[in-house]
Write a protein that holds these residues in place. Structure first.
Motif, PDB file in Angstrom:
ATOM      1  N   ILE A 131       0.866  -1.182   0.000  1.00  0.00           N
ATOM      2  CA  ILE A 131       0.000   0.000   0.000  1.00  0.00           C
ATOM      3  C   ILE A 131       0.903   1.232   0.000  1.00  0.00           C
ATOM      4  O   ILE A 131       1.792   1.357   0.848  1.00  0.00           O
ATOM      5  N   LYS A 132       0.702   2.135  -0.959  1.00  0.00           N
ATOM      6  CA  LYS A 132       1.569   3.310  -1.068  1.00  0.00           C
ATOM      7  C   LYS A 132       0.760   4.607  -1.078  1.00  0.00           C
ATOM      8  O   LYS A 132      -0.156   4.752  -1.887  1.00  0.00           O
ATOM      9  N   ALA A 133       1.145   5.522  -0.216  1.00  0.00           N
ATOM     10  CA  ALA A 133       0.545   6.864  -0.235  1.00  0.00           C
ATOM     11  C   ALA A 133       1.003   7.546  -1.519  1.00  0.00           C
ATOM     12  O   ALA A 133       2.131   7.337  -1.974  1.00  0.00           O
TER      13      ALA A 133
ATOM     14  N   VAL B  95       4.951   3.730   2.668  1.00  0.00           N
ATOM     15  CA  VAL B  95       4.801   2.385   2.099  1.00  0.00           C
ATOM     16  C   VAL B  95       4.571   1.371   3.213  1.00  0.00           C
ATOM     17  O   VAL B  95       5.317   1.335   4.182  1.00  0.00           O
ATOM     18  N   VAL B  96       3.510   0.570   3.049  1.00  0.00           N
ATOM     19  CA  VAL B  96       3.263  -0.508   4.022  1.00  0.00           C
ATOM     20  C   VAL B  96       3.161  -1.815   3.249  1.00  0.00           C
ATOM     21  O   VAL B  96       2.446  -1.901   2.249  1.00  0.00           O
TER      22      VAL B  96
ATOM     23  N   PHE C 245      -6.296  -2.740   4.554  1.00  0.00           N
ATOM     24  CA  PHE C 245      -7.413  -1.785   4.549  1.00  0.00           C
ATOM     25  C   PHE C 245      -7.135  -0.638   5.523  1.00  0.00           C
ATOM     26  O   PHE C 245      -7.346   0.532   5.191  1.00  0.00           O
ATOM     27  N   GLU C 246      -6.619  -0.988   6.683  1.00  0.00           N
ATOM     28  CA  GLU C 246      -6.306   0.035   7.693  1.00  0.00           C
ATOM     29  C   GLU C 246      -5.289   1.053   7.137  1.00  0.00           C
ATOM     30  O   GLU C 246      -5.445   2.260   7.294  1.00  0.00           O
ATOM     31  N   SER C 247      -4.253   0.553   6.448  1.00  0.00           N
ATOM     32  CA  SER C 247      -3.234   1.452   5.888  1.00  0.00           C
ATOM     33  C   SER C 247      -3.832   2.317   4.785  1.00  0.00           C
ATOM     34  O   SER C 247      -3.511   3.508   4.674  1.00  0.00           O
ATOM     35  N   SER C 248      -4.702   1.724   3.970  1.00  0.00           N
ATOM     36  CA  SER C 248      -5.315   2.499   2.880  1.00  0.00           C
ATOM     37  C   SER C 248      -6.150   3.635   3.461  1.00  0.00           C
ATOM     38  O   SER C 248      -6.096   4.776   2.981  1.00  0.00           O
ATOM     39  N   VAL C 249      -6.895   3.333   4.509  1.00  0.00           N
ATOM     40  CA  VAL C 249      -7.747   4.348   5.146  1.00  0.00           C
ATOM     41  C   VAL C 249      -6.873   5.474   5.695  1.00  0.00           C
ATOM     42  O   VAL C 249      -7.130   6.663   5.476  1.00  0.00           O
ATOM     43  N   LEU C 250      -5.796   5.070   6.371  1.00  0.00           N
ATOM     44  CA  LEU C 250      -4.894   6.061   6.969  1.00  0.00           C
ATOM     45  C   LEU C 250      -4.297   6.977   5.891  1.00  0.00           C
ATOM     46  O   LEU C 250      -4.297   8.197   6.013  1.00  0.00           O
TER      47      LEU C 250
ATOM     48  N   VAL D 225      -1.962   3.975  -3.994  1.00  0.00           N
ATOM     49  CA  VAL D 225      -1.623   2.930  -4.954  1.00  0.00           C
ATOM     50  C   VAL D 225      -1.561   1.598  -4.209  1.00  0.00           C
ATOM     51  O   VAL D 225      -0.888   1.484  -3.188  1.00  0.00           O
ATOM     52  N   ILE D 226      -2.297   0.623  -4.719  1.00  0.00           N
ATOM     53  CA  ILE D 226      -2.270  -0.732  -4.139  1.00  0.00           C
ATOM     54  C   ILE D 226      -1.530  -1.596  -5.149  1.00  0.00           C
ATOM     55  O   ILE D 226      -1.931  -1.683  -6.314  1.00  0.00           O
ATOM     56  N   GLU D 227      -0.437  -2.204  -4.704  1.00  0.00           N
ATOM     57  CA  GLU D 227       0.503  -2.755  -5.675  1.00  0.00           C
ATOM     58  C   GLU D 227       0.893  -4.195  -5.340  1.00  0.00           C
ATOM     59  O   GLU D 227       1.055  -4.536  -4.165  1.00  0.00           O
TER      60      GLU D 227
END
Ligand code: AMP
Ligand code: GLY
Length: 407
Positions: free
Chosen positions: A142-144, A153-154, A163-168, A177-179
Protein backbone atom coordinates in the motif's frame (compact mmCIF):
# COMPACT_ATOMS: atom_id res chain seq x y z
CA UNK A 1 32.65 28.35 -10.32
CA UNK A 2 30.67 29.28 -7.21
CA UNK A 3 28.28 26.49 -6.29
CA UNK A 4 25.16 26.33 -4.15
CA UNK A 5 23.78 23.04 -2.80
CA UNK A 6 20.31 22.91 -1.23
CA UNK A 7 19.80 20.25 1.44
CA UNK A 8 21.17 19.25 4.80
CA UNK A 9 22.10 15.59 5.02
CA UNK A 10 24.90 13.15 4.28
CA UNK A 11 24.07 13.24 0.57
CA UNK A 12 24.70 16.99 0.48
CA UNK A 13 27.93 16.60 2.50
CA UNK A 14 29.12 13.98 0.00
CA UNK A 15 28.16 16.24 -2.92
CA UNK A 16 30.02 19.21 -1.42
CA UNK A 17 33.03 16.94 -0.70
CA UNK A 18 33.05 15.72 -4.30
CA UNK A 19 32.64 19.22 -5.74
CA UNK A 20 35.49 20.45 -3.49
CA UNK A 21 37.78 18.09 -5.45
CA UNK A 22 36.85 19.69 -8.75
CA UNK A 23 39.45 21.96 -10.30
CA UNK A 24 36.61 24.28 -11.33
CA UNK A 25 35.18 24.78 -7.83
CA UNK A 26 35.65 28.06 -6.05
CA UNK A 27 33.14 28.84 -3.29
CA UNK A 28 30.73 26.09 -2.20
CA UNK A 29 27.68 27.02 -0.14
CA UNK A 30 25.09 24.68 1.35
CA UNK A 31 21.62 25.88 2.42
CA UNK A 32 20.97 25.02 5.22
CA UNK A 33 23.60 22.25 5.43
CA UNK A 34 24.77 20.97 8.79
CA UNK A 35 27.79 21.93 10.88
CA UNK A 36 29.66 18.73 10.03
CA UNK A 37 30.10 19.73 6.39
CA UNK A 38 32.02 22.91 7.15
CA UNK A 39 35.26 21.12 6.24
CA UNK A 40 34.34 21.45 2.57
CA UNK A 41 31.65 24.12 2.29
CA UNK A 42 30.16 27.19 3.90
CA UNK A 43 26.74 26.57 5.42
CA UNK A 44 24.13 29.31 5.18
CA UNK A 45 21.44 29.73 7.77
CA UNK A 46 18.37 29.92 5.54
CA UNK A 47 15.53 27.42 6.00
CA UNK A 48 15.20 24.85 3.21
CA UNK A 49 11.59 25.95 2.63
CA UNK A 50 12.37 29.66 2.40
CA UNK A 51 12.56 29.74 -1.39
CA UNK A 52 12.57 33.56 -1.85
CA UNK A 53 15.62 33.86 0.44
CA UNK A 54 17.40 30.97 -1.31
CA UNK A 55 16.84 32.66 -4.68
CA UNK A 56 18.01 36.06 -3.37
CA UNK A 57 21.11 34.42 -1.91
CA UNK A 58 21.92 32.80 -5.27
CA UNK A 59 21.46 36.09 -7.13
CA UNK A 60 23.37 38.22 -4.61
CA UNK A 61 26.28 35.78 -4.53
CA UNK A 62 26.37 35.30 -8.32
CA UNK A 63 26.07 31.53 -7.98
CA UNK A 64 27.18 29.80 -11.19
CA UNK A 65 25.41 26.48 -10.55
CA UNK A 66 22.87 25.25 -8.00
CA UNK A 67 22.29 21.58 -7.19
CA UNK A 68 19.21 20.68 -5.19
CA UNK A 69 19.77 17.53 -3.17
CA UNK A 70 16.48 17.08 -1.44
CA UNK A 71 13.06 16.06 -2.82
CA UNK A 72 10.81 18.61 -1.14
CA UNK A 73 12.22 21.76 -2.86
CA UNK A 74 12.31 19.87 -6.18
CA UNK A 75 8.68 18.82 -5.89
CA UNK A 76 7.73 22.35 -4.80
CA UNK A 77 9.27 23.77 -7.99
CA UNK A 78 12.39 25.53 -6.70
CA UNK A 79 14.14 24.75 -10.00
CA UNK A 80 11.38 26.52 -11.96
CA UNK A 81 11.56 29.52 -9.64
CA UNK A 82 15.35 29.78 -9.95
CA UNK A 83 15.39 29.31 -13.71
CA UNK A 84 12.82 32.07 -14.10
CA UNK A 85 15.41 34.38 -12.54
CA UNK A 86 18.06 33.21 -15.01
CA UNK A 87 19.93 31.00 -12.53
CA UNK A 88 21.56 27.78 -13.71
CA UNK A 89 20.33 24.71 -11.83
CA UNK A 90 21.02 21.00 -12.14
CA UNK A 91 17.73 19.51 -11.02
CA UNK A 92 14.30 18.63 -12.41
CA UNK A 93 11.45 21.10 -12.76
CA UNK A 94 8.30 20.60 -10.70
CA UNK A 95 6.57 18.74 -13.54
CA UNK A 96 9.51 16.38 -14.01
CA UNK A 97 9.97 15.84 -10.27
CA UNK A 98 6.42 14.54 -10.10
CA UNK A 99 7.94 11.20 -11.01
CA UNK A 100 8.88 11.12 -7.30
CA UNK A 101 6.20 13.43 -5.91
CA UNK A 102 3.24 11.33 -7.07
CA UNK A 103 3.34 7.53 -7.06
CA UNK A 104 0.16 7.50 -9.17
CA UNK A 105 1.79 9.70 -11.84
CA UNK A 106 4.90 7.48 -11.82
CA UNK A 107 2.76 4.37 -12.27
CA UNK A 108 0.79 5.93 -15.12
CA UNK A 109 4.05 6.84 -16.89
CA UNK A 110 5.34 3.30 -16.49
CA UNK A 111 2.11 1.94 -17.90
CA UNK A 112 2.10 4.33 -20.85
CA UNK A 113 5.76 3.78 -21.76
CA UNK A 114 5.80 0.05 -21.11
CA UNK A 115 8.25 0.12 -18.23
CA UNK A 116 8.18 -3.10 -16.17
CA UNK A 117 6.75 -2.63 -12.69
CA UNK A 118 4.37 -4.30 -10.23
CA UNK A 119 0.67 -4.57 -11.16
CA UNK A 120 -1.35 -1.93 -9.39
CA UNK A 121 -4.66 -0.24 -8.76
CA UNK A 122 -5.13 3.41 -7.97
CA UNK A 123 -7.95 4.02 -5.49
CA UNK A 124 -9.54 7.23 -4.28
CA UNK A 125 -12.12 6.06 -1.72
CA UNK A 126 -12.36 3.55 1.16
CA UNK A 127 -14.94 1.59 -0.82
CA UNK A 128 -12.70 1.30 -3.89
CA UNK A 129 -9.84 0.19 -1.64
CA UNK A 130 -12.06 -2.44 -0.04
CA UNK A 131 -13.18 -3.83 -3.40
CA UNK A 132 -9.59 -4.15 -4.63
CA UNK A 133 -8.33 -5.64 -1.36
CA UNK A 134 -11.07 -8.28 -1.12
CA UNK A 135 -9.87 -9.72 -4.41
CA UNK A 136 -6.12 -9.42 -3.75
CA UNK A 137 -3.35 -11.88 -2.97
CA UNK A 138 -1.24 -11.23 0.15
CA UNK A 139 1.19 -9.79 1.10
CA UNK A 140 0.31 -6.65 -0.82
CA UNK A 141 1.90 -3.19 -0.91
CA UNK A 142 0.00 0.00 0.00
CA UNK A 143 1.57 3.31 -1.07
CA UNK A 144 0.54 6.86 -0.24
CA UNK A 145 0.50 9.01 -3.37
CA UNK A 146 2.57 11.99 -2.14
CA UNK A 147 5.99 12.53 -0.56
CA UNK A 148 6.14 10.72 2.78
CA UNK A 149 9.82 10.75 3.82
CA UNK A 150 10.04 6.95 3.74
CA UNK A 151 6.81 6.46 5.71
CA UNK A 152 4.43 6.12 2.79
CA UNK A 153 4.80 2.39 2.10
CA UNK A 154 3.26 -0.51 4.02
CA UNK A 155 3.73 -4.15 3.14
CA UNK A 156 0.48 -5.58 4.43
CA UNK A 157 0.23 -9.26 5.34
CA UNK A 158 -3.59 -9.49 5.28
CA UNK A 159 -6.80 -7.67 4.34
CA UNK A 160 -7.14 -6.06 7.76
CA UNK A 161 -3.70 -4.42 7.72
CA UNK A 162 -4.02 -3.43 4.06
CA UNK A 163 -7.41 -1.79 4.55
CA UNK A 164 -6.31 0.04 7.69
CA UNK A 165 -3.23 1.45 5.89
CA UNK A 166 -5.32 2.50 2.88
CA UNK A 167 -7.75 4.35 5.15
CA UNK A 168 -4.89 6.06 6.97
CA UNK A 169 -3.18 7.18 3.75
CA UNK A 170 -6.45 8.32 2.14
CA UNK A 171 -6.96 10.75 5.00
CA UNK A 172 -3.98 12.83 3.82
CA UNK A 173 -3.56 11.82 0.16
CA UNK A 174 -5.85 12.24 -2.86
CA UNK A 175 -5.25 8.62 -3.83
CA UNK A 176 -3.47 5.45 -2.81
CA UNK A 177 -1.62 2.93 -4.95
CA UNK A 178 -2.27 -0.73 -4.14
CA UNK A 179 0.50 -2.75 -5.68
CA UNK A 180 1.58 -6.35 -6.24
CA UNK A 181 4.31 -7.51 -3.82
CA UNK A 182 7.50 -8.21 -5.76
CA UNK A 183 10.23 -10.62 -4.68
CA UNK A 184 13.85 -10.38 -5.68
CA UNK A 185 17.04 -8.40 -5.09
CA UNK A 186 16.68 -4.64 -4.71
CA UNK A 187 19.21 -2.20 -6.12
CA UNK A 188 19.47 1.49 -6.90
CA UNK A 189 20.48 2.81 -10.30
CA UNK A 190 21.10 6.53 -10.47
CA UNK A 191 22.03 8.54 -13.55
CA UNK A 192 22.96 12.08 -14.43
CA UNK A 193 20.21 12.90 -16.89
CA UNK A 194 19.19 15.65 -19.29
CA UNK A 195 16.34 14.75 -21.59
CA UNK A 196 17.39 11.55 -23.31
CA UNK A 197 21.09 11.99 -22.48
CA UNK A 198 22.08 9.91 -19.48
CA UNK A 199 25.30 8.96 -17.72
CA UNK A 200 24.59 6.11 -15.30
CA UNK A 201 26.51 5.62 -12.08
CA UNK A 202 27.41 2.08 -11.14
CA UNK A 203 24.73 0.53 -8.97
CA UNK A 204 24.38 0.58 -5.19
CA UNK A 205 22.39 -1.25 -2.57
CA UNK A 206 20.63 0.45 0.29
CA UNK A 207 19.59 -1.09 3.64
CA UNK A 208 16.07 0.18 4.29
CA UNK A 209 15.20 -1.56 7.56
CA UNK A 210 16.36 -0.23 10.92
CA UNK A 211 17.89 -3.44 12.30
CA UNK A 212 20.16 -6.32 11.26
CA UNK A 213 18.82 -9.03 8.93
CA UNK A 214 16.23 -6.63 7.50
CA UNK A 215 14.20 -6.41 10.70
CA UNK A 216 12.38 -3.41 12.12
CA UNK A 217 10.71 -0.41 10.51
CA UNK A 218 11.60 1.15 7.15
CA UNK A 219 14.04 4.05 7.40
CA UNK A 220 15.62 6.51 4.97
CA UNK A 221 18.49 3.98 4.73
CA UNK A 222 20.89 2.57 7.35
CA UNK A 223 23.84 1.94 5.06
CA UNK A 224 24.81 1.18 1.49
CA UNK A 225 27.44 -0.33 -0.71
CA UNK A 226 28.61 -0.29 -4.32
CA UNK A 227 29.11 -2.19 -6.60
CA UNK A 228 26.49 -4.94 -6.10
CA UNK A 229 28.01 -8.30 -7.09
CA UNK A 230 24.66 -10.15 -7.04
CA UNK A 231 23.36 -8.05 -9.95
CA UNK A 232 24.89 -9.00 -13.31
CA UNK A 233 26.04 -6.62 -16.01
CA UNK A 234 23.16 -7.94 -18.17
CA UNK A 235 20.61 -6.96 -15.52
CA UNK A 236 22.13 -3.48 -15.27
CA UNK A 237 22.01 -3.08 -19.05
CA UNK A 238 18.39 -4.24 -18.99
CA UNK A 239 17.63 -1.62 -16.33
CA UNK A 240 19.21 1.12 -18.43
CA UNK A 241 17.50 0.06 -21.68
CA UNK A 242 14.07 -0.93 -20.36
CA UNK A 243 13.64 1.42 -17.42
CA UNK A 244 15.84 4.51 -17.42
CA UNK A 245 15.88 5.33 -21.14
CA UNK A 246 12.14 4.82 -21.73
CA UNK A 247 11.30 6.92 -18.67
CA UNK A 248 13.52 9.79 -19.84
CA UNK A 249 12.04 9.48 -23.33
CA UNK A 250 8.51 9.45 -21.90
CA UNK A 251 9.09 12.47 -19.70
CA UNK A 252 10.47 14.44 -22.62
CA UNK A 253 7.54 13.38 -24.79
CA UNK A 254 5.12 14.57 -22.09
CA UNK A 255 6.91 17.95 -22.06
CA UNK A 256 8.36 17.26 -18.65
CA UNK A 257 12.01 17.03 -19.72
CA UNK A 258 14.03 15.62 -16.84
CA UNK A 259 17.31 17.32 -15.97
CA UNK A 260 19.11 16.21 -12.81
CA UNK A 261 19.68 12.90 -11.06
CA UNK A 262 17.15 10.22 -12.00
CA UNK A 263 16.99 7.44 -9.41
CA UNK A 264 15.51 4.04 -10.23
CA UNK A 265 14.68 1.94 -7.18
CA UNK A 266 14.66 -1.47 -8.86
CA UNK A 267 14.12 -5.13 -8.13
CA UNK A 268 15.67 -8.02 -10.04
CA UNK A 269 12.81 -10.53 -10.06
CA UNK A 270 12.60 -13.95 -11.71
CA UNK A 271 10.88 -12.15 -14.61
CA UNK A 272 13.60 -9.53 -15.02
CA UNK A 273 14.14 -6.02 -13.66
CA UNK A 274 11.06 -4.20 -12.32
CA UNK A 275 10.60 -0.73 -10.87
CA UNK A 276 9.74 -0.23 -7.20
CA UNK A 277 9.93 3.57 -7.38
CA UNK A 278 11.52 6.52 -9.11
CA UNK A 279 13.15 9.42 -7.30
CA UNK A 280 14.10 12.78 -8.77
CA UNK A 281 17.42 13.13 -6.94
CA UNK A 282 20.43 11.27 -5.62
CA UNK A 283 19.68 8.56 -3.06
CA UNK A 284 20.76 8.99 0.52
CA UNK A 285 22.83 6.94 1.58
CA UNK A 286 23.55 5.75 -1.98
CA UNK A 287 25.24 9.06 -2.94
CA UNK A 288 27.71 8.61 -0.09
CA UNK A 289 29.10 5.38 -1.61
CA UNK A 290 28.72 6.35 -5.28
CA UNK A 291 30.39 9.76 -5.27
CA UNK A 292 33.65 8.41 -3.74
CA UNK A 293 33.81 5.88 -6.61
CA UNK A 294 33.28 8.48 -9.35
CA UNK A 295 36.65 9.36 -10.84
CA UNK A 296 35.51 12.18 -13.10
CA UNK A 297 35.42 15.81 -12.08
CA UNK A 298 31.75 16.18 -11.15
CA UNK A 299 31.46 19.77 -12.38
CA UNK A 300 32.80 18.68 -15.77
CA UNK A 301 30.25 15.85 -15.83
CA UNK A 302 27.40 18.27 -15.13
CA UNK A 303 28.64 20.80 -17.71
CA UNK A 304 28.94 18.00 -20.25
CA UNK A 305 25.43 16.64 -19.69
CA UNK A 306 23.93 20.11 -19.77
CA UNK A 307 25.40 20.36 -23.28
CA UNK A 308 24.11 16.84 -24.16
CA UNK A 309 27.62 15.57 -24.95
CA UNK A 310 28.11 11.79 -24.98
CA UNK A 311 30.21 10.56 -22.06
CA UNK A 312 31.01 7.39 -20.13
CA UNK A 313 31.72 7.90 -16.46
CA UNK A 314 34.85 6.41 -14.91
CA UNK A 315 34.64 4.56 -11.58
CA UNK A 316 37.14 3.45 -9.01
CA UNK A 317 37.04 -0.34 -9.20
CA UNK A 318 37.35 -0.70 -5.45
CA UNK A 319 34.28 -1.44 -3.35
CA UNK A 320 32.74 1.23 -1.17
CA UNK A 321 30.73 0.61 2.01
CA UNK A 322 28.91 3.20 4.14
CA UNK A 323 27.55 2.50 7.63
CA UNK A 324 25.01 4.91 9.13
CA UNK A 325 24.89 5.79 12.83
CA UNK A 326 21.39 6.91 13.82
CA UNK A 327 19.80 8.29 16.97
CA UNK A 328 18.28 5.60 19.21
CA UNK A 329 14.56 5.49 18.46
CA UNK A 330 14.92 6.54 14.79
CA UNK A 331 12.84 6.33 12.55
CA UNK A 332 10.25 6.95 15.28
CA UNK A 333 10.79 9.24 18.24
CA UNK A 334 14.37 10.24 19.11
CA UNK A 335 16.16 12.87 21.21
CA UNK A 336 18.83 15.29 20.00
CA UNK A 337 21.81 16.98 21.59
CA UNK A 338 24.02 14.04 22.68
CA UNK A 339 27.77 14.74 22.47
CA UNK A 340 29.77 12.74 19.90
CA UNK A 341 33.48 11.93 20.30
CA UNK A 342 35.11 11.06 16.99
CA UNK A 343 38.37 9.13 17.46
CA UNK A 344 40.77 7.82 14.85
CA UNK A 345 39.19 7.78 11.40
CA UNK A 346 39.80 4.98 8.92
CA UNK A 347 37.09 6.29 6.64
CA UNK A 348 35.55 9.44 5.34
CA UNK A 349 32.78 10.59 7.66
CA UNK A 350 29.84 12.40 6.13
CA UNK A 351 27.60 14.22 8.58
CA UNK A 352 23.89 13.57 8.17
CA UNK A 353 22.58 15.44 11.20
CA UNK A 354 25.04 17.07 13.61
CA UNK A 355 25.53 20.45 15.20
CA UNK A 356 28.78 21.93 16.56
CA UNK A 357 28.17 23.37 20.02
CA UNK A 358 30.82 24.37 22.63
CA UNK A 359 33.69 22.86 20.65
CA UNK A 360 32.07 19.50 20.08
CA UNK A 361 29.61 17.81 17.77
CA UNK A 362 26.23 16.79 19.11
CA UNK A 363 23.50 14.70 17.50
CA UNK A 364 20.97 16.79 15.62
CA UNK A 365 18.86 14.43 13.50
CA UNK A 366 17.53 10.91 13.03
CA UNK A 367 20.43 9.78 10.91
CA UNK A 368 23.57 11.40 12.33
CA UNK A 369 26.76 10.19 10.60
CA UNK A 370 27.87 7.79 7.91
CA UNK A 371 31.33 6.23 7.87
CA UNK A 372 32.34 5.50 4.27
CA UNK A 373 35.35 3.42 3.19
CA UNK A 374 36.84 2.16 -0.02
CA UNK A 375 38.57 -1.23 0.02
CA UNK A 376 39.98 -3.78 -2.40
CA UNK A 377 36.77 -5.75 -1.81
CA UNK A 378 33.57 -5.32 0.19
CA UNK A 379 35.06 -7.06 3.19
CA UNK A 380 38.01 -4.71 3.46
CA UNK A 381 35.80 -1.64 2.91
CA UNK A 382 33.37 -2.92 5.52
CA UNK A 383 36.09 -3.56 8.09
CA UNK A 384 37.49 -0.06 7.69
CA UNK A 385 34.03 1.53 8.01
CA UNK A 386 33.32 -0.45 11.20
CA UNK A 387 36.76 0.41 12.63
CA UNK A 388 35.82 4.05 12.31
CA UNK A 389 32.43 3.41 13.89
CA UNK A 390 34.17 1.63 16.80
CA UNK A 391 36.11 4.83 17.43
CA UNK A 392 33.01 7.02 17.63
CA UNK A 393 31.45 7.27 21.05
CA UNK A 394 28.03 8.66 21.79
CA UNK A 395 25.39 7.52 24.30
CA UNK A 396 22.50 7.76 21.92
CA UNK A 397 23.53 6.19 18.60
CA UNK A 398 22.89 2.77 17.07
CA UNK A 399 23.92 1.15 13.80
CA UNK A 400 23.44 -2.06 11.85
CA UNK A 401 26.26 -4.60 11.98
CA UNK A 402 25.50 -6.34 8.69
CA UNK A 403 26.14 -3.54 6.18
CA UNK A 404 28.25 -4.66 3.22
CA UNK A 405 28.18 -8.35 4.16
CA UNK A 406 28.08 -10.05 0.79
CA UNK A 407 26.59 -13.54 0.92
P1 AMP B 1 9.63 3.04 -1.50
O1 AMP B 1 9.34 4.12 -0.51
O2 AMP B 1 8.72 3.00 -2.68
O3 AMP B 1 11.09 2.93 -1.81
O4 AMP B 1 9.36 1.66 -0.72
C1 AMP B 1 10.07 1.35 0.44
C2 AMP B 1 10.44 -0.10 0.42
O5 AMP B 1 9.26 -0.92 0.40
C3 AMP B 1 11.22 -0.52 -0.82
O6 AMP B 1 12.57 -0.24 -0.73
C4 AMP B 1 10.92 -2.00 -0.88
O7 AMP B 1 11.78 -2.69 0.01
C5 AMP B 1 9.51 -2.08 -0.36
N1 AMP B 1 8.59 -2.13 -1.51
C6 AMP B 1 7.98 -1.10 -2.13
N2 AMP B 1 7.21 -1.54 -3.14
C7 AMP B 1 7.31 -2.88 -3.17
C8 AMP B 1 6.75 -3.92 -3.98
N3 AMP B 1 5.89 -3.67 -4.96
N4 AMP B 1 7.10 -5.19 -3.69
C9 AMP B 1 7.94 -5.48 -2.67
N5 AMP B 1 8.49 -4.56 -1.88
C10 AMP B 1 8.19 -3.27 -2.11
N1 GLY C 1 17.93 5.62 0.10
C1 GLY C 1 16.70 5.75 -0.56
C2 GLY C 1 16.35 7.11 -0.95
O1 GLY C 1 17.17 8.01 -0.97
O2 GLY C 1 15.19 7.34 -1.26
Amino acid sequence: MDILIVGQGGREHALAWKIRQSKHANKIYVIPGNDGMRDVAQTIDIAMGDYPSIISFAIDNKIDLTIIGSEKPLCDGLVDMMEEKGLKVFGPTKKAAEIEGSKAFAKSMMEKYNIPTAFYHKVKTFEEAKQVLIHSKYPIVIKADGLAAGKGVVIAKDFHEAFESSVLFLETNPCVVIEEYLEGIEFSLIAFANGETLYPFEIAQDYKRAFDNHQGPNTGGMGSYSPVPSISKEAIDEAIEKVMKPMLYGLEKEKRLFKGFLYGGLMLTKDGVKVIEFNARLGDPEAEVLLPRLKDDILEVIESILEHKPKTLLFDQRACVGVVMASKGYPLHYEKGFPIEIGQEHSTIFHMGTKYIDNKYVTFGGRVLIAVSLGKDHDEARQKAYQTIDNISCDNLFYRKDIGLIK
